[in-house]
Design a protein around this motif. Structure first.
Motif, PDB file in Angstrom:
ATOM      1  N   SER A 205      40.793 196.892  34.008  1.00  0.00           N
ATOM      2  CA  SER A 205      41.139 197.038  35.416  1.00  0.00           C
ATOM      3  C   SER A 205      40.023 196.429  36.276  1.00  0.00           C
ATOM      4  O   SER A 205      38.871 196.825  36.158  1.00  0.00           O
ATOM      5  N   PRO A 206      40.376 195.449  37.117  1.00  0.00           N
ATOM      6  CA  PRO A 206      39.341 194.765  37.917  1.00  0.00           C
ATOM      7  C   PRO A 206      38.633 195.713  38.873  1.00  0.00           C
ATOM      8  O   PRO A 206      37.412 195.639  39.024  1.00  0.00           O
ATOM      9  N   THR A 207      39.371 196.648  39.485  1.00  0.00           N
ATOM     10  CA  THR A 207      38.720 197.563  40.426  1.00  0.00           C
ATOM     11  C   THR A 207      37.662 198.393  39.716  1.00  0.00           C
ATOM     12  O   THR A 207      36.553 198.564  40.214  1.00  0.00           O
ATOM     13  N   PHE A 208      38.038 198.871  38.521  1.00  0.00           N
ATOM     14  CA  PHE A 208      37.112 199.704  37.775  1.00  0.00           C
ATOM     15  C   PHE A 208      35.860 198.915  37.407  1.00  0.00           C
ATOM     16  O   PHE A 208      34.739 199.405  37.512  1.00  0.00           O
ATOM     17  N   THR A 209      36.072 197.657  36.985  1.00  0.00           N
ATOM     18  CA  THR A 209      34.941 196.828  36.574  1.00  0.00           C
ATOM     19  C   THR A 209      34.004 196.559  37.744  1.00  0.00           C
ATOM     20  O   THR A 209      32.787 196.698  37.610  1.00  0.00           O
ATOM     21  N   ILE A 210      34.586 196.197  38.897  1.00  0.00           N
ATOM     22  CA  ILE A 210      33.748 195.931  40.072  1.00  0.00           C
ATOM     23  C   ILE A 210      32.985 197.197  40.461  1.00  0.00           C
ATOM     24  O   ILE A 210      31.782 197.171  40.742  1.00  0.00           O
ATOM     25  N   GLY A 211      33.702 198.331  40.446  1.00  0.00           N
ATOM     26  CA  GLY A 211      33.064 199.609  40.767  1.00  0.00           C
ATOM     27  C   GLY A 211      31.914 199.900  39.829  1.00  0.00           C
ATOM     28  O   GLY A 211      30.825 200.295  40.257  1.00  0.00           O
ATOM     29  N   LEU A 212      32.181 199.656  38.551  1.00  0.00           N
ATOM     30  CA  LEU A 212      31.164 199.925  37.534  1.00  0.00           C
ATOM     31  C   LEU A 212      29.933 199.056  37.753  1.00  0.00           C
ATOM     32  O   LEU A 212      28.793 199.527  37.650  1.00  0.00           O
ATOM     33  N   ILE A 213      30.159 197.769  38.109  1.00  0.00           N
ATOM     34  CA  ILE A 213      29.038 196.853  38.336  1.00  0.00           C
ATOM     35  C   ILE A 213      28.217 197.312  39.539  1.00  0.00           C
ATOM     36  O   ILE A 213      26.987 197.430  39.466  1.00  0.00           O
ATOM     37  N   LEU A 214      28.909 197.626  40.651  1.00  0.00           N
ATOM     38  CA  LEU A 214      28.198 198.045  41.868  1.00  0.00           C
ATOM     39  C   LEU A 214      27.380 199.309  41.621  1.00  0.00           C
ATOM     40  O   LEU A 214      26.195 199.381  41.950  1.00  0.00           O
ATOM     41  N   VAL A 215      28.037 200.312  41.037  1.00  0.00           N
ATOM     42  CA  VAL A 215      27.327 201.565  40.782  1.00  0.00           C
ATOM     43  C   VAL A 215      26.222 201.333  39.743  1.00  0.00           C
ATOM     44  O   VAL A 215      25.120 201.865  39.875  1.00  0.00           O
ATOM     45  N   GLY A 216      26.543 200.495  38.747  1.00  0.00           N
ATOM     46  CA  GLY A 216      25.567 200.187  37.698  1.00  0.00           C
ATOM     47  C   GLY A 216      24.291 199.589  38.269  1.00  0.00           C
ATOM     48  O   GLY A 216      23.179 199.954  37.862  1.00  0.00           O
ATOM     49  N   ILE A 217      24.440 198.668  39.246  1.00  0.00           N
ATOM     50  CA  ILE A 217      23.259 198.049  39.872  1.00  0.00           C
ATOM     51  C   ILE A 217      22.402 199.125  40.534  1.00  0.00           C
ATOM     52  O   ILE A 217      21.182 199.181  40.361  1.00  0.00           O
ATOM     53  N   HIS A 218      23.074 200.022  41.276  1.00  0.00           N
ATOM     54  CA  HIS A 218      22.323 201.074  41.970  1.00  0.00           C
ATOM     55  C   HIS A 218      21.633 202.012  40.979  1.00  0.00           C
ATOM     56  O   HIS A 218      20.492 202.412  41.186  1.00  0.00           O
ATOM     57  N   VAL A 219      22.356 202.344  39.898  1.00  0.00           N
ATOM     58  CA  VAL A 219      21.757 203.235  38.898  1.00  0.00           C
ATOM     59  C   VAL A 219      20.559 202.553  38.240  1.00  0.00           C
ATOM     60  O   VAL A 219      19.496 203.162  38.078  1.00  0.00           O
ATOM     61  N   ALA A 220      20.721 201.261  37.920  1.00  0.00           N
ATOM     62  CA  ALA A 220      19.627 200.517  37.285  1.00  0.00           C
ATOM     63  C   ALA A 220      18.410 200.479  38.199  1.00  0.00           C
ATOM     64  O   ALA A 220      17.273 200.716  37.765  1.00  0.00           O
ATOM     65  N   ILE A 221      18.647 200.198  39.478  1.00  0.00           N
ATOM     66  CA  ILE A 221      17.535 200.147  40.444  1.00  0.00           C
ATOM     67  C   ILE A 221      16.868 201.516  40.548  1.00  0.00           C
ATOM     68  O   ILE A 221      15.635 201.633  40.541  1.00  0.00           O
ATOM     69  N   ALA A 222      17.711 202.566  40.620  1.00  0.00           N
ATOM     70  CA  ALA A 222      17.163 203.918  40.751  1.00  0.00           C
ATOM     71  C   ALA A 222      16.276 204.263  39.557  1.00  0.00           C
ATOM     72  O   ALA A 222      15.205 204.844  39.718  1.00  0.00           O
ATOM     73  N   LEU A 223      16.754 203.885  38.358  1.00  0.00           N
ATOM     74  CA  LEU A 223      15.957 204.151  37.157  1.00  0.00           C
ATOM     75  C   LEU A 223      14.673 203.339  37.164  1.00  0.00           C
ATOM     76  O   LEU A 223      13.607 203.823  36.793  1.00  0.00           O
ATOM     77  N   LEU A 224      14.794 202.100  37.645  1.00  0.00           N
ATOM     78  CA  LEU A 224      13.633 201.211  37.689  1.00  0.00           C
ATOM     79  C   LEU A 224      12.527 201.785  38.568  1.00  0.00           C
ATOM     80  O   LEU A 224      11.344 201.709  38.210  1.00  0.00           O
ATOM     81  N   THR A 225      12.926 202.402  39.692  1.00  0.00           N
ATOM     82  CA  THR A 225      11.902 202.906  40.626  1.00  0.00           C
ATOM     83  C   THR A 225      11.060 204.015  40.015  1.00  0.00           C
ATOM     84  O   THR A 225       9.996 204.331  40.519  1.00  0.00           O
ATOM     85  N   LEU A 226      11.588 204.617  38.946  1.00  0.00           N
ATOM     86  CA  LEU A 226      10.804 205.669  38.296  1.00  0.00           C
ATOM     87  C   LEU A 226       9.558 205.089  37.639  1.00  0.00           C
ATOM     88  O   LEU A 226       8.549 205.763  37.471  1.00  0.00           O
ATOM     89  N   PHE A 227       9.650 203.795  37.220  1.00  0.00           N
ATOM     90  CA  PHE A 227       8.522 203.170  36.511  1.00  0.00           C
ATOM     91  C   PHE A 227       7.826 202.096  37.337  1.00  0.00           C
ATOM     92  O   PHE A 227       6.648 201.876  37.228  1.00  0.00           O
ATOM     93  N   TRP A 228       8.593 201.420  38.158  1.00  0.00           N
ATOM     94  CA  TRP A 228       8.037 200.245  38.820  1.00  0.00           C
ATOM     95  C   TRP A 228       8.728 200.005  40.161  1.00  0.00           C
ATOM     96  O   TRP A 228       9.946 200.122  40.281  1.00  0.00           O
TER      97      TRP A 228
END
Lengths: 288, 269
Positions: A21-44
């Protein structure tokens, strides 16, 4: 008719795999970017979020991707930390709202008529309060504004909505024949809740949780904007927006960057919610 | 010997309305009885009363002794122990009697696991799964592995009813209540399910309370019938006697209706 004639067409079995499902994939990418950034800020982070590393209100450059704020701190670093705060608040509020809401909702669904009516009326009154107003009341009642008081406030405000939804969904599930069938074979009430009620209300509930997550992120920004959210140095997007208010004409990036961050996260969550509905319910998979 | 199920002066009321009044019958272990009557005559309510699962708004009075335990007015926890071990039910609607979000295998494993626990056994998951497949095979479902892995909406109505029967059998109850188990099925499937139910009940030595409005269907699987009308038992006796020489006018009407339907079928054939 022989038993072999009753075989299900192969198409049905093949369709059991969730479709892409394209909507799900786009949603996953957007949220994924934010989650990745949030995790990154814990270290760097690119710069120390609390120290001055450039001139005041510098425009975006290769050194400071989103410019600097009024005190000369790197703005991109603060946006990144904002992701972490937004996600913590969203997840925390949904967890609290779900725990309280689902419990009360199930109690109401199983309760005697009188208790059920009383709970339903209380929930209706709570829902009549705007979420933000209710959250502000809770923050004001607790000891000063903090990240945790904001999470608690939003969670409590959310629980009324979750409770009402749970109550209605659970009541509808309980009317089904398979509940009676399960009861006649000796399933206890707690067993019915775990085996049948929760799985059957989960597809709808999970979509609602995802939507509430988005609402909580926006509400937290609003609280922070009003000075009732996480206090400095917590870089909430709402506070960044509020700080950018005075300089929006001279340094528009201060308003644009947190705005984009907020919008991408909330849209991502909403798209994810849409996709979740199709995944959670096997009967929907073939109808798509 | 005390009967397995003994219903004595059962009266069911909701508000001022009497739904079933002063109904009495008894059923010994391994006996097979039919409860017949038109819709609204209180057949299904009687069945629910036996399992102690009446809607809250319906108040029972009288006595229902199931496996030596009084059902009317007994605590929920005690009753829950009876369900599954003493009694199990197969319902009318196979479309709604299965949880739509649970795989067939898991659904059958539920009552099966509870029975095994009752018997003091706690076999590993793999063994339970194997027994689930055995039960699915027992009710003549093709490819049990595939069915066990399917959701209810992926199999046909007849197959679902077989699953429902498998779930009831997995409890190994002393009494099986079949509440119009074939009404929602087409005629050929109906015949198959009846045959299956008949042979399984005999094989496992269970008592059967068969509820139906369909006289020919009832006649094929039970020895005795009780005819209900407006919540009252109007006639009771062995199948042959009741159908050949109905004493009550209502039974006569029922039998004649069934007969004229048969005649009509034969006339056109």
């Amino acid at each position: 008719m022989s038993a072999a004639d009753e075989l299900t067409p192969a198409v049905v079995t093949a369709a059991r795999k969730p479709r892409w499902s394209p909507t799900f994939t786009i949603g996953l990418i957007l949220v994924g970017i934010h989650v990745a950034i949030a995790l990154l800020t814990l270290f760097w982070t690119p710069y120390d979020p609390t120290s001055t590393t450039g001139g005041r209100l510098e425009p975006p450059s290769f050194i400071h991707w989103a410019g600097t704020d009024r005190l000369g701190r790197d703005f991109f670093t603060q946006i990144m930390i904002g992701s972490r705060i937004a996600l913590i608040v969203g997840a925390g509020a949904v967890a609290i709202g779900a725990a309280i809401g689902v419990t009360i909702g199930l109690l109401a669904a199983f309760a005697t008529r009188f208790l059920d009516d009383a709970l339903a009326a209380t929930l209706d009154i709570l829902i009549a309060f705007p979420t933000l107003l209710l959250a502000m009341l809770v923050v004001a009642a607790s000891e000063g504004a903090s990240l945790w008081s904001a999470i608690l406030a939003l969670g409590i405000a959310m629980s009324a909505i979750v409770a009402r939804l749970t109550r209605i969904l659970a009541k509808r599930v309980l009317q089904n024949d398979y509940i009676t069938a399960s009861r006649t074979s000796g399933t206890s009430w707690p067993g019915v809740v775990v085996r049948h009620v929760l799985p059957n209300i989960w597809p709808t509930l999970s979509v609602n949780f995802a939507l509430q997550f988005g609402i909580a992120v926006i509400a937290e920004s609003s609280l922070s904007y009003l000075g009732l959210g996480a206090p400095p140095p917590n870089a909430s997007w709402g506070r960044l927006l509020q700080e950018a208010q005075g300089t929006v004409y001279t340094a528009p990036i201060g308003a644009i960057a947190p705005g984009i961050a907020l919008v991408t996260l909330v849209i991502g969550i909403n798209l994810l919610a849409d996709g979740l509905r199709d995944i959670g319910d096997p009967t929907r998979r073939i109808s798509r | 010997m005390t009967p397995l199920l003994s219903v004595d002066g059962l009266t069911l009321k909701t508000g001022d309305k009497t739904l079933v009044s002063d109904l009495s019958f008894s059923l010994g272990a391994g006996e097979r009885m039919g409860l017949i009557g038109e819709s609204g005559s209180g057949k299904s309510l009687t069945a629910m009363a036996v399992t102690g699962l009446l809607p809250k708004s319906i108040v029972p009075a009288g006595s229902i002794l199931l496996d030596g335990q009084q059902v009317v007015g007994t605590l929920e926890r005690t009753l829950n122990g009876l369900r599954g071990s003493s009694v199990a039910v197969v319902f009318q609607e196979p479309l709604t009697a299965l949880d739509p979000l649970m795989k067939i295998g898991t659904q059958v494993a539920g009552p099966l696991g509870r029975r095994l626990a009752r018997e003091g056994k706690s076999p590993p998951r793999r063994e339970v799964d194997r027994e689930v497949l055995q039960f699915l095979d027992h009710v003549a479902l093709p490819q049990p592995e595939r069915i066990a892995n399917s959701y209810p909406h992926e199999i046909s109505g007849g197959q679902r009813q077989r699953v429902a029967i498998a779930m009831a059998l997995a409890c190994k109850p002393k009494l099986l209540i079949a509440d119009e188990p074939t009404t929602a099925l087409d005629v050929t499937t109906q015949a198959e399910i009846l045959k299956l139910l008949d042979s399984l009940v005999r094989e496992l030595g269970m008592a059967l309370l068969f509820i139906s409005h369909d006289l020919p269907v009832v006649a094929t699987v039970v020895d005795r019938v009780t005819v209900l009308r407006n919540g009252r038992a109007v006639e009771e006796g062995p199948v042959k006697a009741v159908f050949d020489q109905p004493r009550h006018d209502y039974t006569k009407t029922l039998v004649e209706a069934a007969r004229s339907f048969d005649n009509a079928l034969e006339g056109t054939a």
